[in-house]
Design a protein around this motif. Structure first.
Motif: not given
Length: 209
Positions: A146-151, A173-175, A179-182
């Motif tokens: 998740l960290g890699w996908l969200s930068g 960004p929208w994500h 990503t933080r929630f997950l």
């Protein structure tokens, strides 16, 4: 607090565990300038209940830690101070919508965290009980992904980016909330102490596993 237990005149009355509890609560209270949060943290996360013989030590330690923090840093806010520009009634509806939406998501988040306790026979939690290290490692890999996908947006406690949003016009960004929630939910499921405060801690589980 544990070290100074030996110097107390009635050391047998107050257990070292009680002083560790008080020290942990004092740390939370001083870090965020929130004495009540220190008490709540001690009762809910550390002690499970507030005993009469330790309540005085706990409260006095929290009060002293708060006084020391304010003496050194002033009456600070965790996210700093910011100025509010002119406001009118146009902001009422957006505030209501955001408040209700965040409340619903907060309730959903809490229900998700209770999932392992309510449905212990679920296959995922049974596997976690049998293979805790492998489960924590898998959670660490999910958080790392998740960290890699969200930068890197989902890592850490979120203090830095939240402060920037409050004091400036930085956009996300929208994500970012997704990503933080997950990441926070998965970190909590891993069972790592303190992970719910900083999801990046779960990455250490993958390394350890």
């Amino acid at each position: 607090m544990h070290f100074f237990h030996r110097y107390l005149p009635n050391a047998r009355i107050i257990r070292p565990e009680d002083l560790i509890l008080a020290g942990g609560a004092a740390g939370i209270a001083a870090a965020f300038n929130t004495p009540l949060a220190g008490v709540a943290f001690a009762v809910e996360e550390l002690g499970r209940k507030l005993e009469t013989r330790t309540s005085g030590v706990l409260l006095s330690t929290i009060i002293l830690s708060g006084m020391v923090a304010i003496a050194l840093q002033g009456n600070y806010n965790y996210f700093g101070h910011f100025d509010v520009q002119e406001a009118n009634f146009d902001i009422v509806l957006p505030i209501l919508a955001i408040g209700i939406g965040c409340g619903v998501m907060g309730g959903f988040f809490s229900r998700m965290l209770l999932w392992p306790q309510r449905y212990r026979s679920f296959v995922v939690w049974e596997w976690r009980r049998l293979h805790p290290v492998w489960f924590a490692g898998g959670c660490g890999m999910i958080v790392a992904t998740l960290g890699w996908l969200s930068g890197g947006m989902s890592f850490g406690s979120g203090y830095g980016i939240t402060s920037q949003i409050i004091v400036s016009d930085v956009g996300l960004p929208w994500h970012a909330p997704i990503t933080r929630f997950l990441a926070t939910v998965v970190t909590y499921f891993s069972g790592i102490p303190g992970g719910i405060f900083a999801p990046s801690l779960a990455v250490g589980a993958a390394v350890g596993a």
